[in-house]
Design an enzyme around this catalytic site. Structure first.
Site, PDB file in Angstrom:
ATOM      1  N   HIS A   1      80.942 -36.117  -7.253  1.00 13.58           N
ATOM      2  CA  HIS A   1      82.080 -37.027  -6.834  1.00 13.58           C
ATOM      3  C   HIS A   1      83.553 -36.339  -7.915  1.00 13.58           C
ATOM      4  CE1 HIS A   1      83.889 -40.166  -7.051  1.00 13.58           C
ATOM      5  NE2 HIS A   1      83.365 -41.064  -8.430  1.00 13.58           N
TER       6      HIS A   1
ATOM      7  N   TYR B   1      84.125 -52.943 -15.314  1.00 13.90           N
ATOM      8  CA  TYR B   1      84.701 -52.049 -15.342  1.00 13.90           C
ATOM      9  C   TYR B   1      84.834 -51.818 -13.361  1.00 13.90           C
ATOM     10  CZ  TYR B   1      86.367 -47.406 -13.629  1.00 13.90           C
ATOM     11  OH  TYR B   1      86.614 -46.192 -12.597  1.00 13.90           O
TER      12      TYR B   1
ATOM     13  N   THR C   1      91.892 -43.260  -9.322  1.00 13.48           N
ATOM     14  CA  THR C   1      91.781 -44.120  -9.809  1.00 13.48           C
ATOM     15  C   THR C   1      92.502 -44.765 -10.887  1.00 13.48           C
ATOM     16  OG1 THR C   1      89.799 -44.332 -10.814  1.00 13.48           O
ATOM     17  CG2 THR C   1      89.923 -44.561  -8.646  1.00 13.48           C
TER      18      THR C   1
END
Length: 818
Positions: free
Chosen positions: A374, A505, A518
């Site tokens: 990621h 979140y 993001t």
């Protein structure tokens, strides 16, 4: 003879030496200009290794994207207090207010100036800090960082077997790789605005490489081969030529994969597991770094060459021997694999992975998914990959029925079966098995890694909800943003179980900006707090719905702010990093641009061939710095600012409910591990008429929480229906409107009219989400560790080549036996 090189990231100093003067913000065209200038003659390609230069569209708008704005300090601090307020007691609110006031009067202004100066000439003010927070992470990436996608089954049942499904997915994935390399992949857009496409250049041929002092992202931008793992054993073969054209048909691919499966079956699985070195990629990163040193001790050794082949592969295909029966079991298999002990040996699919790379996973029954590293890519990027791959498998099947069926790609590779084999170039299409030299220390390390992984798997559980009662259509018809609607469900269900609100979140996509990733949406607000308390109290339905509407409106407004990069989390984290580097080593090395990377690779490898067109946007400019100008008299305090030592800072960086909205009809489920031992990890997909949710936790009330979510969805629908005037069926078409006309024909009055269940009419409204909320995943729980990470000097291993010796590595499998 051509030599293939696996390029390690360059040092920062080397990158600086090659950097060009940056484009100033004043010279940067606007988004409007980007759209208006989207003509082919104005689009220029990136120069990819092995691919001929020609005009392309994929990266055409990169230079025209605006940079992430640095929010005003006062605005950020106000938002920070707003998101903390519903989570704090009155005393805690007062303490945070005092810390904020002290920050404004103290170091805040100076740190803001330093951040702005540092950002001058940078691609993004947060990018290096972002990568450091990932690459400094020492814990295993499995269950901590890597998310997963579970694809829907192939709509043609005959293709839902392992080899056929895997071959189809791999061919479609290679078509996607080709489109990226040839810059033919249409750019992502949002409401007509082009989005940043840089992440697509970092998806393939990429590996997360651990070192003694952190990880690096390394890439072979000219990779032509894939690696297949079956029963823990490794195989490789070439799949592309130097022009990024496919050199294998789907039939050829199926033959190769069947050869691999049959060869793997020759070794008993409990014996093969003893050499399943993929387990080592699940270790603590420092331990894994030491083990890689053992593998590469001799640069010309068999192990070193095998490791380089895996690292540089386009991606990894994992062929599992299991057939998970439930959705939860499938999700667990895609995220962390299964744990099963036979004769004292781990034979679960957890041994059949390589977590440092993009992995396509296919089970025995054809169920398929994706697990991805990621650091360099977000969920929105991999979602595009997954969606296009799934779509292409369907279109290619349709084309086999009707040759006029459309193609997803701007151009297609020449039919490999009709090409002259000499045109493929220097490739090896026959599968080779990598045979590792199992040194005593590797065998011991593998066993310890497996037992730790088995413990980790046993510490986590997964539950899924595939709610089919309604979905996006119903939510929008009642005037709600679907994402906000589902976010309120998470809070209400949790409050119903535990009687309290917790830090929640959700990521908001910021790819409308250059190299945007993001921003953190803190979903708990005063309005949402009022809603959950109202919902669980004895109140009229209209009062509950009114509270829900206000909470959703607040969430939507906050989401839009975050999508504009005007949230508080990334800005405050950047200020923290600037402070930490300014005071480190007496404000010398870490406060200068030359020391900023701390030995890590830059987020962008300038030598990889991928960058924004016309500009080395990936490297730090020589003149940029986080230190004040020589004329500045104010220095940053050596003592940590009260803002960062306040309990509110710890609370906002300890995520209890970590959520992400990422998916479309090509996916069945999406998820990740919990970011806190006391919390839940929740991946969800909102479809037109359903909602899919995967929840994970370290054995909290996961099943009960999922059941509470389902009960909430049903109850809130009942409340909505009771407060709205009943009308026509929600799925009625416009043809039904003819029934309201005066009866003019004798035929129409014959027979008894049959009416279905009446429900609120669903007149679709434009969703407020539009892809802004949740398309990504940033494990917020990891941030707490990143904040406490030491800032030691880090060394980077030198470059090394794979070379053409790869061709002779491993046992060559015989195809004529099959």
């Amino acid at each position: 003879m051509t030599v293939r090189t696996f390029t390690m990231p360059k040092s920062l100093n080397e990158s600086l030496a090659q950097s060009q003067p940056p484009i100033s913000d004043a010279e940067r065209p606007s988004n409007k200009d980007a759209q208006e200038s989207f003509s082919p003659e104005q689009k220029e390609p990136l120069a990819h290794h092995g691919v001929k230069e020609k005009p392309g569209i994929t990266f055409a708008a990169q230079d025209k994207l605006p940079k992430l704005p640095i929010p005003e300090l006062e605005s950020t601090l106000k938002k920070y207090q707003d998101v903390l307020k519903p989570l704090q007691s009155q005393r805690e609110q007062q303490d945070t207010a005092a810390a904020v006031e002290d920050f404004i009067k103290g170091d805040g202004g100076e740190l803001q100036l330093r951040l702005k100066k540092y950002a001058t000439g940078k691609t993004s003010y947060i990018e290096q800090f972002w990568y450091d927070s990932y690459l400094n992470f020492d814990n295993p990436v499995v269950l901590n960082l890597n998310p997963f996608f579970l694809l829907e089954d192939d709509p043609t049942p005959a293709r839902n077997n392992q080899v056929t499904r895997a071959a189809s997915l791999v061919i479609s994935a290679l078509c996607f790789v080709r489109a990226v390399r040839r810059e033919e992949l249409p750019p992502d857009t949002l409401k007509g605005q082009p989005l940043d496409m840089y992440q697509y250049s970092r998806m393939f041929g990429t590996a997360r490489v651990p070192t003694e002092n952190g990880c690096q992202i390394a890439q072979d931008s000219g990779a032509k081969h894939i690696v297949v793992i079956c029963k823990g054993q490794f195989y490789w073969f070439d799949v592309l030529d130097d022009n990024a054209d496919l050199i294998m048909s789907e039939k050829d691919m199926a033959i190769n994969l069947q050869v691999v499966v049959d060869d793997a079956d020759e070794t008993p699985i409990h014996e093969a597991a003893k050499g399943a070195l993929g387990v080592l990629s699940t270790e603590n990163r420092k331990i894994w770094s030491g083990l890689r040193d053992v593998l590469t001790r001799d640069e010309d050794s068999n192990n070193a060459e095998c490791l380089a082949i895996v690292d540089s592969a386009l991606f990894v295909l994992c062929l599992d021997y299991v057939e998970p029966e439930t959705s939860a079991q499938l999700c667990g298999n895609m995220l962390c694999g299964t744990s099963e002990i036979v004769k004292g040996v781990q034979v679960g699919t957890c041994t059949n992975r390589w977590y440092d790379k993009l992995q396509i996973i296919v089970c025995k029954n054809g169920s398929a998914g994706i697990n991805f590293e990621h650091t360099g890519v977000d969920g929105h990027t991999v979602l595009r990959f997954a969606s296009d791959v799934y779509t292409d498998t369907i279109l290619r099947f349709a084309k086999s029925i009707n040759g006029q069926a459309p193609s997803l790609w701007a151009s297609n590779s020449p039919d490999p079966s009709k090409r002259d084999p000499d045109s493929f170039g220097d490739v090896s299409t026959t599968p080779h098995k990598l045979e590792w030299d199992m040194l005593p220390e590797l065998s011991t390390a593998l066993r310890f890694a497996e037992t730790r992984l088995a413990d980790l798997i046993q510490q986590n559980e997964f539950e899924t909800l595939e709610f089919s009662g309604y979905g996006k259509n119903f939510m929008t018809s009642t005037g709600f943003s679907p994402d906000a609607f589902v976010q309120m469900a998470f809070q209400a269900a949790y409050y119903g179980l535990y009687g309290r609100l917790e830090n929640t979140y959700e990521p908001a996509m910021t790819k409308a900006f250059l190299h945007g990733r993001t921003e953190a949406i803190r979903t708990v607000s005063e309005e949402s707090a009022n809603f959950v308390r109202t919902f669980w109290a004895e109140n009229p339905a209209i009062q509950k719905i009114d509270a829900l509407r206000k909470a959703c409106q607040r969430h939507t407004a906050r989401t839009k702010e975050c999508a504009k990069a005007l949230g508080q989390d990334r800005h405050l984290y950047a200020l923290y990093c600037v402070w930490q580097r300014a005071v480190d080593e007496e404000g010398a090395e870490a406060a200068s641009s030359n020391g900023m990377s701390d030995g890590y690779s830059s987020p962008v490898d300038a030598g990889s061939g991928y960058s924004s067109p016309k500009r080395n946007s990936s490297v730090f400019h020589e003149e940029s710095s986080v230190s004040p100008s020589p004329n500045s008299k104010q220095q940053v305090s050596q003592q940590m600012p009260a803002l960062f030592s306040d309990a509110g800072w710890d609370k906002i960086n300890n995520t209890i409910i970590s959520t992400s909205n990422c998916g479309n009809p090509s996916l069945r489920q999406f998820g990740f591990g919990p970011s806190s031992g006391d919390g839940f990890g929740i991946g969800y997909i909102i479809k037109d008429d359903s909602v899919s949710i995967c929840a994970s936790s370290k054995h909290r009330q996961t099943k009960r929480y999922i059941d509470a979510l389902e009960a909430y969805f049903l109850e809130i629908r009942r409340l909505l229906r009771s407060t709205q005037q009943k009308n026509k069926s929600p799925k009625a078409s416009r043809a039904r409107e003819v029934e309201d006309r005066p009866d003019t024909g004798a035929k129409r009055s014959k027979g008894r009219v049959i009416k279905g269940e009446e429900a609120p009419v669903e007149t679709k409204e434009e969703s407020d989400d539009d892809g802004l909320g949740g398309y990504g995943f940033f494990d917020a729980g990891m941030l707490q560790l990143a904040l406490k990470a030491s800032q030691e000097e880090r060394d980077r291993p030198s470059e090394r080549a794979i070379g053409n010796a790869k061709r002779s590595v491993g046992k060559k499998l015989r195809l004529n036996d099959y």
